[in-house]
Design a protein around this motif. Structure first.
Motif, mmCIF file in Angstrom:
data_model
loop_
_atom_site.group_PDB
_atom_site.id
_atom_site.type_symbol
_atom_site.label_atom_id
_atom_site.label_comp_id
_atom_site.label_asym_id
_atom_site.label_seq_id
_atom_site.Cartn_x
_atom_site.Cartn_y
_atom_site.Cartn_z
ATOM 1 N N SER A 86 0.837 -1.197 0.000
ATOM 2 C CA SER A 86 0.000 0.000 0.000
ATOM 3 C C SER A 86 0.876 1.253 0.000
ATOM 4 O O SER A 86 1.960 1.272 0.587
ATOM 5 C CB SER A 86 -0.907 0.008 1.242
ATOM 6 O OG SER A 86 -1.580 1.243 1.342
ATOM 7 N N ASP A 87 0.348 2.297 -0.661
ATOM 8 C CA ASP A 87 1.013 3.597 -0.628
ATOM 9 C C ASP A 87 0.099 4.657 0.006
ATOM 10 O O ASP A 87 0.292 5.853 -0.167
ATOM 11 C CB ASP A 87 1.452 4.036 -2.028
ATOM 12 C CG ASP A 87 0.285 4.154 -2.993
ATOM 13 O OD1 ASP A 87 -0.888 4.016 -2.575
ATOM 14 O OD2 ASP A 87 0.541 4.402 -4.180
ATOM 15 N N THR A 88 -0.882 4.199 0.787
ATOM 16 C CA THR A 88 -1.837 5.101 1.433
ATOM 17 C C THR A 88 -1.424 5.342 2.880
ATOM 18 O O THR A 88 -1.173 4.392 3.633
ATOM 19 C CB THR A 88 -3.261 4.486 1.400
ATOM 20 O OG1 THR A 88 -3.603 4.230 0.039
ATOM 21 C CG2 THR A 88 -4.271 5.420 2.029
ATOM 22 N N ARG A 94 -0.968 11.278 7.997
ATOM 23 C CA ARG A 94 -1.260 12.574 7.362
ATOM 24 C C ARG A 94 -1.135 13.715 8.370
ATOM 25 O O ARG A 94 -0.595 14.778 8.055
ATOM 26 C CB ARG A 94 -2.649 12.562 6.729
ATOM 27 C CG ARG A 94 -2.684 11.811 5.399
ATOM 28 C CD ARG A 94 -3.991 12.013 4.657
ATOM 29 N NE ARG A 94 -5.133 11.405 5.322
ATOM 30 C CZ ARG A 94 -5.465 10.130 5.221
ATOM 31 N NH1 ARG A 94 -4.739 9.317 4.480
ATOM 32 N NH2 ARG A 94 -6.519 9.651 5.846
ATOM 33 N N ARG A 133 6.047 5.383 -5.054
ATOM 34 C CA ARG A 133 4.676 5.873 -4.787
ATOM 35 C C ARG A 133 4.543 6.313 -3.329
ATOM 36 O O ARG A 133 3.878 7.310 -3.027
ATOM 37 C CB ARG A 133 3.640 4.796 -5.138
ATOM 38 C CG ARG A 133 3.496 4.549 -6.622
ATOM 39 C CD ARG A 133 2.235 3.766 -6.999
ATOM 40 N NE ARG A 133 1.977 2.598 -6.167
ATOM 41 C CZ ARG A 133 2.432 1.364 -6.435
ATOM 42 N NH1 ARG A 133 3.185 1.144 -7.502
ATOM 43 N NH2 ARG A 133 2.125 0.353 -5.653
ATOM 44 N N ARG A 134 5.158 5.580 -2.414
ATOM 45 C CA ARG A 134 5.128 5.961 -0.998
ATOM 46 C C ARG A 134 5.837 7.316 -0.799
ATOM 47 O O ARG A 134 5.339 8.178 -0.062
ATOM 48 C CB ARG A 134 5.774 4.881 -0.127
ATOM 49 C CG ARG A 134 4.920 3.653 -0.013
ATOM 50 C CD ARG A 134 5.589 2.539 0.743
ATOM 51 N NE ARG A 134 4.667 1.415 0.903
ATOM 52 C CZ ARG A 134 5.002 0.225 1.326
ATOM 53 N NH1 ARG A 134 6.264 -0.032 1.677
ATOM 54 N NH2 ARG A 134 4.097 -0.727 1.442
ATOM 55 N N GLU A 136 6.119 9.621 -3.013
ATOM 56 C CA GLU A 136 5.241 10.633 -3.621
ATOM 57 C C GLU A 136 4.065 10.961 -2.703
ATOM 58 O O GLU A 136 3.681 12.127 -2.563
ATOM 59 C CB GLU A 136 4.743 10.156 -4.991
ATOM 60 C CG GLU A 136 3.893 11.170 -5.717
ATOM 61 C CD GLU A 136 4.640 12.467 -6.013
ATOM 62 O OE1 GLU A 136 3.975 13.528 -6.030
ATOM 63 O OE2 GLU A 136 5.857 12.446 -6.233
ATOM 64 N N THR A 137 3.503 9.960 -2.060
ATOM 65 C CA THR A 137 2.403 10.197 -1.117
ATOM 66 C C THR A 137 2.846 11.135 0.005
ATOM 67 O O THR A 137 2.150 12.096 0.343
ATOM 68 C CB THR A 137 1.909 8.865 -0.522
ATOM 69 O OG1 THR A 137 1.368 8.065 -1.568
ATOM 70 C CG2 THR A 137 0.858 9.070 0.549
ATOM 71 N N GLN A 140 3.468 14.707 -1.314
ATOM 72 C CA GLN A 140 2.219 15.449 -1.519
ATOM 73 C C GLN A 140 1.624 15.925 -0.192
ATOM 74 O O GLN A 140 1.015 17.001 -0.121
ATOM 75 C CB GLN A 140 1.204 14.603 -2.308
ATOM 76 C CG GLN A 140 1.578 14.428 -3.767
ATOM 77 C CD GLN A 140 1.816 15.759 -4.462
ATOM 78 O OE1 GLN A 140 1.024 16.689 -4.371
ATOM 79 N NE2 GLN A 140 2.956 15.847 -5.146
#
Length: 185
Positions: A86-88, A94, A133-134, A136-137, A140
């Motif tokens: 997962s990359d969430t 957050r 992707r992680r 990049e998450t 962001q």
């Protein structure tokens, strides 16, 4: 003399030899004493302004950053760990990124590197793409917190830099992470 006039007697002034030598000596001593007086000391300099670099270092340490050579590295541990494949980020992750972004803005940090990592489950190609992707998450999340996007470098390492043993579920969980590094001038 006239009637009602007051009689005054003029007494001639006599100078003694000791008077003639005493006066110049006294004048010389007075001149020497006047020359020996020192000017009052200047006022003390104002206290030095706080060292912005020292303040920045203190703040970075409070946030959990540690020096790594010329850079400062933050690994938010459990707050920026990911579930398998997962990359969430979680809500906690957050929130942690938002707090870090706010502090970095306040400290005028202008160069950030975000490194994504994975455990060794899956192919090397898949893990490199997932780690990117992680990264990049997380990048962001920093951008949403006010860090300019061009100042953030993103890298993905796949499973190449584990911090724990990939043979256990706990170790694999520690390796599914993002590390934030600051390049400070």
């Amino acid at each position: 003399m006239h009637a009602g006039a007051i009689e005054t007697e003029i007494i001639p002034m006599r100078l003694f030899p000791s008077d003639l030598t005493r006066r110049p000596v006294l004048m010389a001593v007075a001149a020497l004493l006047a020359g020996c007086q020192t000017a009052p000391p200047p006022p003390p300099p104002p206290p030095p302004a706080p060292d912005p670099k020292a303040e920045r270092v203190t703040e970075l340490r409070k946030l959990g950053f540690v020096p790594q050579g010329d850079d400062w590295e933050l690994s938010l541990g459990t707050k920026l760990l990911f579930e398998p494949d997962s990359d969430t980020l979680s809500d906690e992750g957050r929130a942690a990124l938002a707090a870090v972004a706010e502090s970095l803005k306040r400290l005028s940090v202008t160069a950030v590197r975000v490194d994504g990592h994975t455990d060794d489950t899956g192919s090397a190609r898949h893990n490199v793409a997932l780690s990117k992707r992680r990264a990049e998450t997380a990048a962001q999340g920093l951008v949403r917190g006010g860090i300019p996007e061009p100042s953030i470098e993103r890298r993905g390492f796949g499973a190449d830099k584990p911090v724990a043993d990939n043979k256990t579920p706990e170790g694999r969980a520690q390796n599914r992470r993002v590390v934030i590094t600051l390049m400070i001038d």
